[in-house]
Design a protein around this motif. Structure first.
Motif, PDB file in Angstrom:
ATOM      1  N   VAL A 260       0.930  -1.130   0.044  1.00 14.83           N
ATOM      2  CA  VAL A 260       0.127   0.098  -0.099  1.00 14.83           C
ATOM      3  C   VAL A 260       0.802   1.187  -0.142  1.00 14.83           C
ATOM      4  CG1 VAL A 260      -1.639   1.176   1.161  1.00 14.83           C
ATOM      5  CG2 VAL A 260      -1.715  -1.174   1.307  1.00 14.83           C
ATOM      6  N   GLN A 261       0.679   2.196  -0.669  1.00 16.81           N
ATOM      7  CA  GLN A 261       1.345   3.477  -0.987  1.00 16.81           C
ATOM      8  C   GLN A 261       0.587   4.559  -0.225  1.00 16.81           C
ATOM      9  OE1 GLN A 261       1.876   5.282  -4.610  1.00 16.81           O
ATOM     10  NE2 GLN A 261       3.742   6.427  -4.077  1.00 16.81           N
ATOM     11  N   PHE A 262       1.268   5.424   0.659  1.00 16.73           N
ATOM     12  CA  PHE A 262       0.900   6.445   1.212  1.00 16.73           C
ATOM     13  C   PHE A 262       1.597   7.697   0.777  1.00 16.73           C
ATOM     14  CE2 PHE A 262      -0.205   3.086   4.294  1.00 16.73           C
ATOM     15  CZ  PHE A 262      -1.370   3.434   4.588  1.00 16.73           C
ATOM     16  N   GLN A 263       0.867   8.480   0.166  1.00 21.58           N
ATOM     17  CA  GLN A 263       1.641   9.798  -0.143  1.00 21.58           C
ATOM     18  C   GLN A 263       1.355  11.142   0.579  1.00 21.58           C
ATOM     19  OE1 GLN A 263       0.464   9.043  -4.187  1.00 21.58           O
ATOM     20  NE2 GLN A 263       2.089   9.954  -4.827  1.00 21.58           N
ATOM     21  N   TRP A 276      -0.664  12.842   5.266  1.00 20.17           N
ATOM     22  CA  TRP A 276      -0.365  11.580   4.513  1.00 20.17           C
ATOM     23  C   TRP A 276      -1.682  10.820   4.189  1.00 20.17           C
ATOM     24  CZ3 TRP A 276       4.234   9.549   3.113  1.00 20.17           C
ATOM     25  CH2 TRP A 276       5.201  10.107   3.982  1.00 20.17           C
ATOM     26  N   VAL A 277      -1.903  10.235   2.924  1.00 20.84           N
ATOM     27  CA  VAL A 277      -3.120   9.986   2.363  1.00 20.84           C
ATOM     28  C   VAL A 277      -2.732   8.597   1.777  1.00 20.84           C
ATOM     29  CG1 VAL A 277      -5.005  10.232   0.935  1.00 20.84           C
ATOM     30  CG2 VAL A 277      -4.010  12.036   2.000  1.00 20.84           C
ATOM     31  N   ARG A 278      -3.714   7.642   1.876  1.00 20.74           N
ATOM     32  CA  ARG A 278      -3.423   6.233   1.296  1.00 20.74           C
ATOM     33  C   ARG A 278      -3.754   6.415  -0.364  1.00 20.74           C
ATOM     34  NH1 ARG A 278      -6.196   0.312   2.857  1.00 20.74           N
ATOM     35  NH2 ARG A 278      -5.722  -0.301   0.626  1.00 20.74           N
ATOM     36  N   THR A 279      -2.953   6.001  -1.172  1.00 17.20           N
ATOM     37  CA  THR A 279      -3.334   6.285  -2.334  1.00 17.20           C
ATOM     38  C   THR A 279      -3.342   4.579  -3.116  1.00 17.20           C
ATOM     39  OG1 THR A 279      -0.804   6.409  -2.961  1.00 17.20           O
ATOM     40  CG2 THR A 279      -2.571   8.602  -2.561  1.00 17.20           C
TER      41      THR A 279
ATOM     42  N   TRP B 262     -18.629   5.566   2.815  1.00 15.27           N
ATOM     43  CA  TRP B 262     -17.304   5.587   3.058  1.00 15.27           C
ATOM     44  C   TRP B 262     -16.700   6.486   3.857  1.00 15.27           C
ATOM     45  CZ3 TRP B 262     -15.049   1.673   0.182  1.00 15.27           C
ATOM     46  CH2 TRP B 262     -15.866   1.032  -0.932  1.00 15.27           C
ATOM     47  N   GLN B 263     -16.006   6.202   4.692  1.00 22.65           N
ATOM     48  CA  GLN B 263     -15.658   7.344   5.701  1.00 22.65           C
ATOM     49  C   GLN B 263     -14.382   7.976   4.967  1.00 22.65           C
ATOM     50  OE1 GLN B 263     -15.032   6.134   9.845  1.00 22.65           O
ATOM     51  NE2 GLN B 263     -13.885   8.128  10.240  1.00 22.65           N
ATOM     52  N   TYR B 264     -14.145   9.072   4.825  1.00 20.12           N
ATOM     53  CA  TYR B 264     -13.301   9.983   4.100  1.00 20.12           C
ATOM     54  C   TYR B 264     -11.761   9.582   4.878  1.00 20.12           C
ATOM     55  CZ  TYR B 264     -10.736  13.782   1.553  1.00 20.12           C
ATOM     56  OH  TYR B 264      -9.882  14.329   0.897  1.00 20.12           O
ATOM     57  N   GLY B 265     -10.807   9.369   4.353  1.00 17.87           N
ATOM     58  CA  GLY B 265      -9.758   9.253   4.979  1.00 17.87           C
ATOM     59  C   GLY B 265      -9.415   7.865   5.676  1.00 17.87           C
ATOM     60  N   ALA B 266     -10.430   7.193   6.056  1.00 19.92           N
ATOM     61  CA  ALA B 266     -10.358   5.864   6.269  1.00 19.92           C
ATOM     62  C   ALA B 266     -10.953   5.083   5.638  1.00 19.92           C
ATOM     63  CB  ALA B 266     -10.779   5.694   7.932  1.00 19.92           C
ATOM     64  N   ASP B 267     -10.327   4.566   4.659  1.00 15.22           N
ATOM     65  CA  ASP B 267     -10.976   4.000   3.255  1.00 15.22           C
ATOM     66  C   ASP B 267     -11.812   2.672   3.582  1.00 15.22           C
ATOM     67  OD1 ASP B 267     -10.317   6.206   2.320  1.00 15.22           O
ATOM     68  OD2 ASP B 267      -8.465   5.079   1.341  1.00 15.22           O
ATOM     69  N   ASN B 268     -11.278   2.029   4.353  1.00 12.64           N
ATOM     70  CA  ASN B 268     -12.187   0.558   4.531  1.00 12.64           C
ATOM     71  C   ASN B 268     -13.099   0.535   5.569  1.00 12.64           C
ATOM     72  OD1 ASN B 268     -10.026   0.795   6.370  1.00 12.64           O
ATOM     73  ND2 ASN B 268      -8.903  -0.782   5.541  1.00 12.64           N
ATOM     74  N   ARG B 269     -13.353   1.616   6.164  1.00 11.73           N
ATOM     75  CA  ARG B 269     -14.359   1.794   7.288  1.00 11.73           C
ATOM     76  C   ARG B 269     -15.715   2.022   6.471  1.00 11.73           C
ATOM     77  NH1 ARG B 269     -12.559   4.911  12.123  1.00 11.73           N
ATOM     78  NH2 ARG B 269     -10.342   3.711  11.762  1.00 11.73           N
ATOM     79  N   LYS B 270     -16.519   1.307   6.289  1.00 11.63           N
ATOM     80  CA  LYS B 270     -17.708   1.654   5.296  1.00 11.63           C
ATOM     81  C   LYS B 270     -19.214   0.969   5.982  1.00 11.63           C
ATOM     82  CE  LYS B 270     -16.264  -1.962   2.286  1.00 11.63           C
ATOM     83  NZ  LYS B 270     -14.954  -2.085   2.485  1.00 11.63           N
TER      84      LYS B 270
END
Lengths: 685, 804
Positions: A260-263, A276-279, B262-270
Motif C-alpha cells: 500500500v502506498q501512502f503519499q 499522509w493519504v493512502r493512495t 465510506w469514511q473519508y480518509g479511513a477508506d476501509n471503514r464503510k
C-alpha cells in the motif's frame, strides 16, 4: 532455425528462498537482499536489476536485518551476531557477537557513524563504525520487551524503537527514553494477543510512522508523543515500511501480499498543509511481504514467495522504457546447472548439496513438436552433501564427466568420478594445492585437463588434472583494473584462451599457453551476464544486462564487423525490452554462424549471416515465415529466431549430438511448495 | 373537422421523479425533484406532495438551489429556459430564455450570477455532442429576460449529468475522461468513468467506474504527479457518488440498491444500508448533512437520516421497462392499477398523483441482478365491483419451460386490501392470453383464454367452499384463442379464435353464433355499452376495424384503420381507438352506432400506444361542447412506448386545476401556529358544511376573498395596519366580485397562454402585502370571482364570529 532433439528436464527441484530484508543504497544504486537461507544478494538498480553479487549463506544463520553504512553492508540475525560483508570478494568479512541475544533489527544512521541493533533482551545497542571494524559503544536504556524495529531520526540524535505493544523514542546522546507510545491491540479475540510493532520509520519532520500486527499504519508526533492519524490497512499484519528519499511517499507491505502506498500530499492544492493519504495498492505477491523499499523510481518488495518485485512508479519516471517496466525476479542470474556435454551428465547445485543426473535416452524420430518415446529414464546418479555449514557458492562438472568440483566460502573440493556401467564411485582428491582454497567461479577446460578457479583479486588459478591428482600450474592476473570478484569464466574450445568477467564489468582475456594476460575488452557500462568463445573463429561473444551484445575478436583484439554493425543499426525494440538477462551463450559446431542464447522466458538463435531486423520488421516472425514460400522466406527472415516453447528456463545446453537440454523449473511448481498464504475471502467464491 | 385547440395532450401524474438528483432545502423541510414539466416539492417529514412549480413547457432536466438565496431554486428545461423560483411559495420569480435545449444546470458559489449549463451542440441526433457553457445572468427587473451571453467552458462532455461536478471553486471537469478511455482500450478493464464528485473542502475528486471501483484523485493539477487510491465494493457500475457537506463521508450507490457510506480518509471503514428497492440513480445530501436523499430506478425517492435510517419514501408511479398488465382502474378506490415493483401490483391515485400501495402478488423475494428469470405479474383483472382480482404470474419467457400461476384475490372489507383466495397452478397447459370477469352484479365468473386452444370459465364454489374452480372448458376447431370479452350485462361472451369470433351464452355454455371477417386475426374485442350494447367491435391484424350488429349477426360497418388499442369507456357509449401509422399515433373517439367519430386527434404522440384506460372523474364536467363531451365523465390516459403516461385535458379543466393549486400554495405557506390550528379546525367544519350543502360541485372557494381573510387573520396583531384600512380592504374584496358579474360568458374561453402569463403575477400579488391588492384584476381573476359569486357564503358568518 534448425531442428533439435530436446531433453526437457524438470527434475531440478530448485527452491528459491524467501526474501527477509531489503536495504537500498541511494548513492551506489545497489539493492541488498537478504534471504531466509542467510544468503545476501546485491542488485544493481540502474543496470536493469542485474544480480551482481551473491554471498551464499550458512546453515542456521537467519538474517533479520540489513543495513548499508556508506558502501559497507552489515547484517544481523537471530544468532546474535553482526556480520559485515566483503563485497569485493563476495564473502563474509567478519562476525561479532552483540551479546544481547537474538537481534531483530539493525540500522545505520545517515551520517554513517553508528549502527544500532535491537536485541531480544530489550536493549538497543549502539556500535561505532570504524575504518575496518565496528566497535560496541553503549546500550540505550534497557526495555522490558524485545526490540523489533528501529529507525534513526535523519539528524542522528534520536531513535524510534518498535516493541511489543509500544513504541519508544530514545535520545541518542543521553540514552534515555523520551517518549513511550502505546500501540492499541486489536479488537475482539485478538485483544489478548500482543501488538507487534513490526516496522517503524522516523521522518525528519518528527513524524514517526509505525506498522503493526493489528494491521494499522499509525502516525505519531515525536514532540508530544501522541497519535496523529491511523490508517487501517489490512486485517493481518503490516510487516514492512519504507519511505522515499524525499519523504513524500511511504510504502507498507502486508502479510496479505499487498503493498500500500501512502503519499504526503496537500489536501488543498497550492497550499502547504500536507497530509499522509493512502493512495495506490499494488498486488503482486501471493504471500507475506517481509520487506519493502522505495527507491527513486520504483517500489521494490520481497517476501515469502521468494520473488523480488520491482514496481515502477510511473509518476517519477521521465521516459517510459524497458528499464521502467514491472519486473519480477524469480531465479538467480547465475547458472546453477552445469553439464558434462560429452557424457550426458547434469550437475544441479542446491544450497546444501549437489545432484548428478544422467540424461535419459529416447528412440526414433518424431515430427517437430511431438514428444518422443523415452527409452531410458533419467537417472539420479549421486547426491553430494556439503561438509560444514557453508552453502555452495559455485560448482562445475568437467565436459568429460570425470570431475566434479564445488566451492563454498571456506573450502574447495574436487572429486574424481568413476563411472563404469552402473557402478558409480567418487573419490575425493585430497591433496589440493593451497591456492585452491576457495573460488568465486569454477570452470574446466574443454578437454577436461585443466581446472580454472577464480579467486580473490580478480585472479584465476590454473590447476592441471590427471589420474594421479591435481597440480597447481599458475595464476593469471589482470594487468590492471579492479579487484572485484570474477563471476563468469569462459574457456575456448581449443584450450588456448580464457576469458573472465568481473562485477566491475571488466572482461580480461588470457592466453593459456603463455599464461599471460592477452588483452582487455573495452569496458561497457552494463554488466556481462553471459559469454562464450566461438570454437571456430575464437571470437568472444558477450551478452550484457541491458540486452546489448558484442562480439570481440580475440586474435585481432577488436570488435568484429558484425558486432559493429549491430551497434550501428541498433537492436530491435522487442529484444531490448525483455526483462531477464541472457544466461548462456552457446555455439553450434554444425553451423558456425549460429549463436544460441537463452533467458528465463525464451531460447534464441542468432544467425549472423542474416540481416538484422530494424524496428519496422516483425520481430517474432516464425509463424509468418512458416506460411511463406521458400523464396519469400529469404526476404522476410532476419537474424533473430526466438523460441518461446519453454517457460521458466534455468539452463539450456547444446549437446554434441545436436540435442538441446532445457532445464525448466515451472513457477507453479514452486508455488505449490510454498507454505499456504493467508486465507482471504474473495468475492463470489 | 373537429376543433382540437382546447383539448391538449398533457403529462399529468405518474411522471418520473428520478430523472435528476433530488434537492433538499437548507432547512431540511422540503425535497424538490423534477417530474415531467413540473418541479415537485415534497415534505421530508410527511412525504406528502405539497405543491409543484408549474411553468415549464417541456421536460425539466435540472434543478439547483440558488447559492445566493437558499429559498430560491433554478430549474432548467428542454424548452430552453431557466426559471428562478421561490419554492416555498411556488412563485416564479424570473425566466431566463437561453434559446436552446438545456440538459443540466450547475451553479457555483464562487461565480455569482453565472450559470453553467449543458447544451446540445449537434444538429442531428445521431452524434450527440454536448457542451458545457457558462451563462451570465443579466441583471434586470423584468420577469422574462433573454440571457444570450454564453461562453463555452468545455466541449465533448458526457451526456450523463452525473459526470460533471463542481469542486471547491475550481471547476473540475474530466480532465481524466480522455485518458480513461485509453486505459480501457489497453487492458480491457472496464474502467470508464460513470460519475464524479468533488470534496467540498479538500482538492479531492471521487470518480465511480464501470467495474464498480471508486477512485479518489489528488494532486490532479499536475500532469504526471497526480495520485489516486482505489476502493472496491460495488460489483457493478457505480451510478452515483456524493460527498457529505462536511466532507467526512462519501456516499455511493449502484445497481445493488445498497447505499454505501465510506469514511473519508479511513477508506476501509464503510457502512451499508441495503435493500432500498431499485438501483440507486442519484444521491444528494442536505446542507447540514442530516438528511440524504436517494432516487431509485423504480421511480422512488428515499429520505434517509444521517444515522442511516430510512425515514421516508416518496414513491412515484413505477413503470419499469414495460408494463405487462393492462392499465386498469380499481373499481373501489378508482386508482390506476398496473404492475410496478417486480412481483407486485401497484395502486396509484391519478387524482392525487400519489402512490397508494403495492400488492405483493408473487410473494417471493426479488433478486436485483441482471439476467435472472424471475416471476412477473403479466395479467390482472378486476371484477365489476372490485371485490375480486385475478392475476397471472409467469416465469420462463425466454426458455421453453414456462411456469405460471393463476391467482384469485378477494377484497377483505376489514383490512381493506386483497387477500389471496385461490392459487391455480396449472390453469392451462400453455400461456394465458386473455382474461376477463363477467360484468354482472350477481354472479362473478372469470374466463381465461390460453394458447392451448382452450378457454376456461372459473366460478366460485358453493357457500361452504369459497374457492374457485373450473366450470367450463370451451374450444373451437383447435384454434388458438386471441381474446375474450363479456358483454355489458354478461349475457354474452365473445371469444375470438384467430379469425373467427364465437359468441357464447354463459348461462348454458352454448355457442350461439360465429362471426367472421377475414382476412386477419382478431386482435381486440369489445362490446358496446349502454345504448350501443347490441354492437360488438373487433380489430384485426389486417388493419380492419369492424362493428357487428348482434341482433342481426351482420357486419354493421367496417373501416380500414390500423388500430393498436381499442378502449371502451365503461361510463358511456364511447370507444377510443388508437391508430398507429406513418410514425405517429392518431386517436379516434366514436360511438359504435355512429359512423362519424366524435373526436379526432391527429398526431397524439410519435410512438405506438398499447395501453390506455378511461379513468372516471370524481365529479363530471358539464361541458356542452361536442368535441369535449366525451371527456365529461371520464378521462382517457394512455401509455406510450417510452413509458410516458399522457392524458387529455380541456381548457375548463385546466382553469380549475390552476385555481385549486393556487389555494394549495397559500395553505402550505401558512406557518403552523396555535392560531392556525384553531382556524384549521374551523375550516374543516366549514368544508364539511360546504360538502353537505353542495354535494355535487366542490367548486374552489373564492381565492381572492379567502386570501384577504387569511392575511387578516394570520398576520400578528402588532404588525397589522389600522383596522380602518383592513376594513375597507375587506369590503373591497367583495366589491370586486360585483364588477366581475358583468363579464359575459365568453370569457370562459380564455386562451391558456394568457393564463400562464398572468399566473405568476397573480401569485406574487397574492403573497404580497395587503395594500398591494388593487381593484384592477386580470380576466382570469374576474372569471374566478364570477364563480365565487355563485357559491354560498353562509359559512363566513361563523368564521367571523369565531374571530377572537
Amino acid at each position: 532455425m534448425g531442428e533439435f532433439k530436446v531433453h526437457r528436464v524438470r527434475f531440478f527441484d530448485y527452491m528459491p528462498s524467501g526474501i527477509r530484508a531489503l536495504a537500498f543504497n541511494q548513492d551506489t544504486e545497489r539493492m541488498a537482499v537478504a534471504r531466509m537461507d542467510g544468503s545476501v544478494e546485491v542488485f544493481h538498480c540502474s543496470d536493469r536489476f542485474f544480480q551482481e553479487k551473491i554471498i551464499p549463506g550458512r546453515e542456521q544463520c537467519g538474517i533479520e536485518g540489513l543495513s548499508w553504512v556508506g558502501e559497507r553492508l552489515f547484517s544481523a540475525g537471530l544468532n546474535g551476531g553482526i556480520t559485515e560483508y566483503d563485497l569485493t570478494n563476495q564473502k563474509v568479512k567478519y562476525t561479532i557477537d552483540a551479546y544481547g541475544g537474538p537481534i531483530w533489527t539493525i540500522t545505520g544512521n545517515q551520517q554513517g557513524t553508528h549502527l544500532a541493533v535491537g536485541c531480544e533482551d530489550g536493549t538497543v545497542k549502539l556500535f561505532e563504525v570504524n575504518e575496518d571494524q565496528i566497535q560496541f559503544e553503549r546500550n540505550l536504556d534497557r526495555q522490558k520487551s524485545r526490540i523489533i524495529s528501529l529507525s534513526w531520526h535523519p539528524s542522528g540524535s534520536k531513535i524510534a524503537a518498535g516493541m511489543m505493544d509500544m513504541i519508544q523514542v530514545f535520545n541518542v546522546e543521553t540514552g534515555h527514553s523520551i517518549h513511550r507510545m502505546l500501540a492499541d491491540r486489536g479488537a475482539g479475540t485478538s485483544r489478548s494477543k500482543e501488538c507487534v510493532v513490526w516496522s517503524v520509520v522516523y521522518l525528519s519532520d518528527g513524524t514517526i510512522i509505525t506498522g503493526d500486527s493489528v494491521g494499522m499504519v499509525k502516525l505519531w508526533d515525536d514532540q508530544t508523543g501522541t497519535l496523529i492519524k491511523s490508517h487501517n490497512v489490512t486485517k493481518c499484519d503490516v510487516l514492512a515500511l519504507s519511505v522515499s528519499q524525499n519523504e513524500d511517499s511511504l510504502v507498507a507491505g502486508t502479510s496479505e501480499g499487498i503493498v500500500v502506498q501512502f503519499q504526503f500530499v496537500s489536501m488543498v492544492l497550492e497550499k502547504d498543509d500536507k497530509e499522509w493519504v493512502r493512495t495506490r495498492t499494488f498486488r503482486n505477491h501471493t504471500h507475506d511481504i517481509r520487506a519493502v523499499a522505495e527507491i527513486t523510481t520504483a517500489v521494490v518488495s520481497g517476501g515469502m514467495d521468494a520473488q523480488l518485485v520491482v514496481r515502477p512508479l510511473l509518476d517519477k519516471i521521465e521516459v517510459r522504457s524497458a528499464a521502467s517496466a514491472l519486473r519480477k525476479i524469480h531465479f538467480p542470474h547465475r547458472r546453477l546447472v552445469s553439464c558434462a556435454r560429452k557424457s550426458g551428465l547434469m550437475l544441479f547445485q542446491y544450497p546444501g548439496h549437489l545432484e548428478l543426473w544422467r540424461l535419459g535416452e529416447s528412440e526414433g524420430k518424431g515430427t517437430p513438436g511431438s514428444s518422443l518415446f523415452v527409452k531410458r529414464n533419467p537417472e539420479k546418479l549421486l547426491q553430494l552433501k556439503v561438509k560444514g555449514e557453508d552453502h555452495i557458492r559455485c560448482s562445475a562438472v568437467s565436459p568429460c564427466g570425470g570431475w566434479i568440483v564445488y566451492s563454498t566460502a571456506s573450502t574447495l573440493r574436487l572429486y574424481r568420478l568413476h563411472c563404469d556401467n552402473n557402478n558409480i564411485s567418487i573419490t575425493k582428491i585430497s591433496k589440493l594445492p593451497k591456492v585452491l582454497s576457495s573460488a568465486n567461479q569454477l570452470c574446466f577446460s574443454s578437454d577436461s585437463s585443466h581446472l580454472f578457479s577464480a579467486s580473490a583479486q580478480s585472479s584465476v588459478h590454473i590447476a592441471s588434472l590427471s589420474q594421479s591428482g591435481c597440480k597447481f600450474v599458475g595464476t593469471l592476473k589482470p594487468k590492471s583494473g579492479s579487484h572485484q570478484a570474477i563471476h563468469l569464466l569462459a574457456a575456448s574450445e581449443d584450450g588456448k584462451w580464457l576469458a573472465s568477467a568481473n562485477s566491475d564489468h571488466e572482461v580480461h582475456i588470457y592466453n593459456l599457453q603463455t599464461q599471460k594476460a592477452h588483452c582487455t575488452v573495452p569496458v561497457y557500462s552494463s554488466a556481462v551476464t553471459a559469454m562464450g568463445i566461438h570454437p571456430a573463429t575464437n571470437c568472444l561473444f558477450m551478452m550484457h544486462a541491458d540486452q546489448q551484445m558484442f562480439e570481440y575478436s580475440i586474435e585481432q583484439k577488436q570488435y568484429t564487423d558484425w558486432s559493429r554493425t549491430v551497434q550501428r543499426k541498433g537492436l530491435h525494440r522487442f529484444w531490448v525490452e525483455r526483462d531477464t538477462p541472457c544466461l548462456n551463450v552457446m555455439f553450434n559446431p554444425q553451423n558456425p554462424s549460429h549463436v544460441i542464447l537463452h533467458d528465463m522466458y525464451m531460447l534464441c538463435i542468432i544467425d549472423q549471416s542474416l540481416p538484422l531486423p530494424d524496428d519496422k520488421t516483425q520481430f517474432y516472425n516464425q509463424l509468418t515465415l512458416k506460411s511463406l514460400t521458400e523464396e519469400q522466406r529469404k526476404s522476410q527472415s532476419h537474424a533473430f529466431k526466438v523460441c518461446k516453447t519453454f517457460k521458466d528456463i534455468l539452463c539450456v545446453e547444446l549437446m554434441p549430438d545436436q540435442s538441446l537440454v532445457v532445464v525448466e523449473r515451472p513457477l507453479e511448481d514452486i508455488a505449490t511448495q510454498l507454505p499456504a498464504p493467508i486465507k482471504q475471502k474473495k468475492f463470489a467464491t | 373537422m373537429v376543433e382540437t385547440s382546447d383539448i391538449r395532450v398533457v403529462r399529468c401524474g405518474g411522471s418520473k421523479v428520478n430523472l435528476t438528483p433530488p434537492i433538499i432545502s437548507n432547512d431540511s423541510r422540503f425535497v424538490l425533484c423534477a417530474s415531467g414539466d413540473l418541479v415537485k416539492v415534497y415534505s421530508t417529514r410527511t412525504e406528502e406532495w405539497l405543491h409543484s412549480l408549474q411553468g415549464h413547457t417541456n421536460q425539466v432536466t435540472g434543478i439547483t438551489l440558488n447559492p445566493a438565496n437558499h429559498l430560491q431554486v433554478y430549474s432548467c428545461s428542454v424548452d430552453g429556459t431557466v426559471k428562478l423560483w421561490d419554492f416555498i411559495d411556488g412563485i416564479l420569480i424570473k425566466t431566463f430564455v437561453i434559446g436552446c435545449p438545456l440538459f443540466a444546470i450547475y451553479v457555483s458559489e464562487k461565480h455569482e450570477g453565472v450559470l453553467f449549463l449543458h447544451v446540445s451542440m449537434a444538429t442531428d441526433s445521431k452524434n450527440e455532442c454536448f457542451q458545457l457553457v457558462s451563462v451570465h445572468l443579466p441583471k434586470s427587473a423584468e420577469q422574462e429576460v433573454e440571457a444570450k451571453e454564453m461562453s463555452a467552458v468545455s466541449s465533448h462532455i458526457s451526456k450523463n449529468p452525473s459526470c460533471t461536478a463542481f469542486g471547491r471553486g475550481v471547476r473540475v471537469h474530466f480532465f481524466f475522461f480522455y485518458f480513461s478511455l485509453k486505459a480501457t482500450d489497453k487492458k480491457g478493464a472496464k474502467n470508464a468513468f460513470t460519475c464524479i464528485a468533488c470534496h467540498p473542502t479538500d482538492d479531492c475528486i471521487a470518480t465511480g467506474h464501470e467495474d464498480g471501483k471508486i477512485r479518489l484523485w489528488r494532486n490532479f493539477i499536475h500532469k504526471k504527479e497526480y495520485t489516486y487510491s482505489t476502493q472496491h465494493w460495488h460489483h457493478n457500475a457505480v451510478n452515483t457518488l456524493c460527498f457529505t457537506p462536511e466532507g467526512t463521508h462519501l456516499l455511493s450507490g449502484g445497481i445493488e440498491s445498497v447505499l454505501v457510506q465510506w469514511q473519508y480518509g479511513a477508506d476501509n471503514r464503510k457502512e451499508f444500508l441495503p435493500r432500498l428497492g431499485g438501483s440507486i440513480l442519484h444521491i444528494s445530501a442536505s446542507s447540514d448533512g442530516q438528511l440524504f436523499c436517494t432516487s431509485h430506478s423504480d421511480n422512488k425517492i428515499t429520505v434517509i437520516e444521517s444515522s442511516f435510517k430510512v425515514c421516508g419514501v416518496i414513491q412515484g408511479l413505477v413503470k419499469g421497462d414495460a408494463v405487462l398488465t393492462d392499465l386498469m382502474i380499481d373499481p373501489r378506490s378508482k386508482a390506476l392499477v398496473l404492475n410496478g415493483k417486480p412481483g407486485h401490483l401497484q395502486f396509484y391515485s391519478l387524482l392525487r398523483d400519489k402512490h397508494l400501495y403495492n400488492l405483493d402478488i408473487v410473494q417471493q423475494e426479488y433478486i436485483y441482478e441482471a439476467g435472472l428469470d424471475q416471476f412477473e405479474v403479466v395479467k390482472a383483472a378486476f371484477d365489476i365491483k372490485g371485490s375480486w382480482l385475478a392475476t397471472v404470474e409467469e416465469r420462463g419467457k425466454k426458455s421453453s419451460d414456462l411456469e405460471f400461476f393463476l391467482k384469485l384475490w378477494a377484497f377483505d372489507e376489514r383490512t381493506q386490501s386483497f387477500v389471496l383466495n385461490t392459487t391455480i397452478t396449472a390453469a392451462h397447459t400453455d400461456r394465458i392470453i386473455s382474461m376477463c370477469f363477467s360484468s354482472s352484479e350477481e354472479t362473478t365468473m372469470l374466463v381465461t383464454a390460453a394458447e392451448d386452444s382452450q378457454f376456461k370459465a372459473w366460478c366460485q364454489g358453493a357457500d361452504d367452499q369459497n374457492f374457485w374452480s373450473c366450470d367450463f372448458v370451451g374450444s373451437y376447431h383447435k384454434l388458438n384463442p386471441t381474446n375474450c370479452s363479456f358483454s355489458a350485462d354478461s349475457s354474452l361472451l365473445a371469444v375470438s379464435f384467430q379469425e373467427v369470433i364465437t359468441i357464447w351464452s354463459p348461462d348454458t355454455w352454448e355457442m350461439l353464433t360465429t362471426l367472421c371477417q377475414p382476412p386477419g386475426v382478431i386482435r381486440d374485442l369489445c362490446f358496446g355499452r349502454l345504448s350501443c350494447s347490441k354492437y360488438l367491435l373487433g380489430t384485426t391484424t389486417k388493419n380492419l376495424l369492424c362493428c357487428w350488429n348482434l341482433l342481426t349477426c351482420e357486419l354493421e360497418w367496417s373501416t380500414s384503420v390500423d388500430v393498436s388499442k381499442l378502449q371502451p369507456d365503461p361510463f358511456s357509449e364511447n370507444v377510443a381507438a388508437f391508430s398507429y401509422q406513418s410514425k405517429h399515433t392518431d386517436l379516434f373517439v366514436f360511438k359504435p352506432s355512429e359512423p362519424r367519430p366524435l373526436f379526432t386527434n391527429k398526431n397524439v404522440c410519435s410512438e405506438k400506444v398499447h395501453r390506455a384506460v378511461f379513468v372516471p372523474r370524481e365529479e363530471p364536467l358539464n361541458s356542452c361542447d361536442e368535441s369535449t363531451q366525451w371527456l365529461n365523465r371520464s378521462q382517457l390516459y394512455f401509455l406510450t412506448q417510452n413509458m410516458d403516461l399522457l392524458t387529455f385535458s380541456t381548457a375548463t379543466e385546466e382553469d380549475r386545476m390552476l385555481s385549486s393549486s393556487k389555494q394549495l400554495v397559500i395553505d402550505d405557506s401558512v406557518a403552523v401556529t396555535p392560531f392556525y390550528l384553531l382556524l384549521g379546525k374551523h375550516r374543516q367544519q366549514q368544508q364539511k358544511l360546504n360538502t353537505q350543502s353542495h354535494p355535487v360541485a366542490d367548486k374552489p372557494q373564492q381565492p381572492q376573498g379567502s386570501v384577504t381573510i387569511k392575511e387578516l387573520l394570520h398576520t400578528p396583531a402588532h404588525v397589522l395596519p389600522a383596522a380602518s384600512v383592513l376594513c375597507s380592504m375587506f369590503v373591497n374584496s367583495f366589491l370586486i366580485s360585483n364588477t366581475g358579474e358583468m363579464d359575459s360568458e365568453k370569457e370562459e374561453e380564455d386562451s391558456e397562454e394568457e393564463m400562464e402569463a398572468c399566473d405568476s403575477q397573480q401569485e406574487l400579488r397574492a403573497q404580497g402585502s395587503v395594500d398591494e391588492v388593487t381593484p384592477k384584476l386580470s380576466k382570469a381573476q374576474e372569471r374566478e370571482l364570477k364563480r365565487v359569486r355563485k357559491t354560498d357564503f353562509s359559512w363566513m358568518a361563523g368564521l367571523i364570529d369565531s374571530k377572537p
